[in-house]
Design a protein around this motif. Structure first.
Motif, PDB file in Angstrom:
ATOM      1  N   ILE A 182       0.828  -1.205   0.000  1.00  0.00           N
ATOM      2  CA  ILE A 182       0.000   0.000   0.000  1.00  0.00           C
ATOM      3  C   ILE A 182       0.864   1.257   0.000  1.00  0.00           C
ATOM      4  O   ILE A 182       0.629   2.184  -0.785  1.00  0.00           O
ATOM      5  N   TRP A 214       0.939   3.855  -3.019  1.00  0.00           N
ATOM      6  CA  TRP A 214       0.455   5.196  -2.668  1.00  0.00           C
ATOM      7  C   TRP A 214       1.488   6.259  -3.044  1.00  0.00           C
ATOM      8  O   TRP A 214       1.143   7.330  -3.541  1.00  0.00           O
ATOM      9  N   THR A 269      -2.952  12.318  -4.725  1.00  0.00           N
ATOM     10  CA  THR A 269      -3.549  12.185  -3.395  1.00  0.00           C
ATOM     11  C   THR A 269      -3.473  13.483  -2.597  1.00  0.00           C
ATOM     12  O   THR A 269      -4.428  13.860  -1.909  1.00  0.00           O
ATOM     13  N   PHE A 326      -5.092  -2.228  -4.418  1.00  0.00           N
ATOM     14  CA  PHE A 326      -5.083  -0.830  -3.988  1.00  0.00           C
ATOM     15  C   PHE A 326      -5.305   0.125  -5.159  1.00  0.00           C
ATOM     16  O   PHE A 326      -6.171   1.011  -5.110  1.00  0.00           O
ATOM     17  N   GLN A 375      -8.615   2.546  -6.744  1.00  0.00           N
ATOM     18  CA  GLN A 375      -8.491   3.938  -7.193  1.00  0.00           C
ATOM     19  C   GLN A 375      -9.227   4.186  -8.512  1.00  0.00           C
ATOM     20  O   GLN A 375      -9.646   5.315  -8.785  1.00  0.00           O
ATOM     21  N   THR A 426      -9.825  10.154  -2.779  1.00  0.00           N
ATOM     22  CA  THR A 426      -8.488   9.752  -2.335  1.00  0.00           C
ATOM     23  C   THR A 426      -8.329   9.756  -0.816  1.00  0.00           C
ATOM     24  O   THR A 426      -7.281   9.348  -0.321  1.00  0.00           O
ATOM     25  N   GLU A 448      -7.122   6.536   1.119  1.00  0.00           N
ATOM     26  CA  GLU A 448      -5.815   5.934   0.876  1.00  0.00           C
ATOM     27  C   GLU A 448      -4.896   6.024   2.085  1.00  0.00           C
ATOM     28  O   GLU A 448      -4.242   5.046   2.465  1.00  0.00           O
ATOM     29  N   SER A 508      -5.866   3.664   4.804  1.00  0.00           N
ATOM     30  CA  SER A 508      -5.539   2.263   4.524  1.00  0.00           C
ATOM     31  C   SER A 508      -4.091   1.949   4.909  1.00  0.00           C
ATOM     32  O   SER A 508      -3.788   0.824   5.318  1.00  0.00           O
TER      33      SER A 508
END
Length: 463
Positions: free
Chosen positions: A277, A281, A288, A410, A414, A421, A424, A427
């Motif tokens: 993640i 990310w 984000t 993940f 999206q 967002t 995220e 998570s």
């Protein structure tokens, strides 16, 4: 092809002697080759390049939206392929037309090298390095992948200069002109034409600079390929440790044992969940953080410093682990607890409980990523220790496959329309919180290290 033959150094023929009980006397001596550092360096260049190509598009997402008409879904899809060779990806990127199609083809080809780039460090360490250097070697190889990821974030700040500065605001211009339409109709037409020309020039300039990046990546990857073809043996003539000389369980049997090993499955969760993640990310960080007033350039620098800090953290903690062997579990618990606190701080900033500032976003993300990335070499080595005599390559490939599955899920989420967002960052925090109790409850075995520590080693350093 150049051959590097060993030359015995008579000044230092014995490094360490440790008596072994119950060991057969016909076991060959172990040997350390100085060329192991060359092999490690070439591999580091390879994994550096694969990660850099993989994260090409995330740091310049906003520029690509303007130049190619991409949206968040396409930006998210490109790193999703990262779940053969790096230079192939660079070569296909050179195709200037059909940008979306060729970008996806290039991302797919680059992704084929992902398992080798991410999973081979423990294999290389076991084949070339002694037990007291294995974790450090794994860390060096691992952080090279993250260094390539970090270097790619420098593209974002370079593209920041392409953002329109001082461009005429069309809505204001039109309202003023329409209020005096009898006298200024020609002015409206001229302003509209100038704005269209400026937008066209901006798109042309961005596309030109993107192509420069593609040419640079291609040249670099071809250079790395030539180094690999020049000299890159799979193992030294004489092994560096007792376990390096022993055979491994065959692949199918090894895979079955991995799937039945409760310890390995727990390590897979600890490795794949947070790192899958956090890594993915980071590739879309600019998208984000945009709603929170963080520019593309600032997101690029946050990503760069985060991964750079993680590289130093991984190397430092790996050296600590080599110095204080059989304490990986305790070190990992500490690292995950620190990461949890940092990302909790970050999430509280985003929801407004803690007053927001760019400085706090920088510090919380950088320190959180530092602690998470520092766990990678330790988790690799822990998995290999627990699953020995299953081949290190098989163990790490399964680990990275689990990581890629997490990343695929993940980034797949999206792509759901209007998902937003904000979920995220939470998570990330949730994934870390799952790992801490698992680590506290699981056991800690060092099957491979025990054998090496009980072996009488006569190590001859050679070139």
């Amino acid at each position: 092809m150049t051959s590097l033959k060993p030359e015995i150094n008579p000044k230092n023929t014995e490094i360490e002697d440790q008596r072994t009980e119950g060991m057969s006397e016909d076991i060959q001596d172990t040997t350390l080759y100085r060329r192991r550092w060359y092999v490690l360096a070439v591999y580091c260049l390879y994994t550096f390049s694969q990660a850099g190509v993989w994260n090409t598009w995330g740091p310049i997402a906003e520029s690509c939206k303007r130049a190619f008409g991409w949206d968040d879904t396409i930006i998210a899809l490109l790193p999703n392929w990262g779940s053969d060779r790096v230079y192939s990806g660079g070569m296909v990127n050179l195709l200037e037309h059909g940008h979306t199609r060729t970008a996806n083809i290039a991302a797919f080809l680059n992704a084929l090298g992902g398992p080798v780039a991410m999973g081979a460090p423990p294999v290389l360490s076991a084949a070339w390095f002694p037990p007291n250097q294995r974790t450090t070697s794994t860390a060096i190889a691992t952080i090279s992948n993250y260094a390539g990821f970090a270097a790619s974030f420098l593209i974002g700040p370079l593209f920041d200069s392409l953002a329109p500065k001082g461009q005429t605001n069309m809505s204001d211009s039109e309202s003023v002109t329409l209020s005096s339409i009898d006298n200024h109709t020609v002015t409206l037409i001229q302003n509209t034409s100038d704005a269209n020309n400026q937008g066209s020039q901006e798109i042309t300039r961005i596309r030109h600079d993107v192509m420069l990046v593609m040419y640079g990546e291609c040249g670099w990857c071809v250079l790395v390929m030539l180094l690999i073809l020049f000299y890159f043996p799979s193992k030294p003539p004489t092994p560096p440790s007792k376990t390096a000389s022993e055979g491994r369980i065959e692949i199918v049997s090894g895979l079955k044992q991995l799937m039945r090993s409760k310890m390995f499955l727990l390590i897979s969760v600890i490795y794949g969940l947070p790192l899958g993640i956090v890594g993915l990310w980071g590739s879309v960080m600019s998208v984000t953080l945009e709603p929170h007033g963080v520019s593309e350039a600032q997101a690029g620098w946050i990503g760069f410093y985060s991964i750079l800090a993680g590289c130093f953290g991984a190397l430092f903690m790996a050296r600590i682990s080599d110095m204080f062997s059989k304490h990986m579990k305790q070190i990992l618990i500490l690292l995950f607890c620190l990461a949890f606190l940092c990302f909790l701080w970050f999430n509280l900033i985003l929801i407004g409980i803690i007053p927001s500032s760019i400085a706090q976003i920088y510090i919380s993300v950088i320190t959180g990523t530092l602690w998470i990335n520092a766990t990678v070499p330790l988790l690799f080595e822990m998995a290999c220790e627990n699953t020995y005599p299953i081949a290190e390559g098989l163990t790490t490939v399964v680990l990275t496959t689990w990581l890629n599955v997490v990343g695929l899920i993940f980034l797949g989420v999206q792509m759901i329309p209007k998902i937003g967002t904000s979920w995220e960052s939470w998570s990330i925090l949730a994934s870390i919180s799952v790992c801490i109790p698992i680590l506290c409850l699981m056991g800690d075995n060092y099957n491979r290290l025990k054998i090496d520590e009980n072996f009488e080693k006569k190590t001859t350093p050679v070139q």
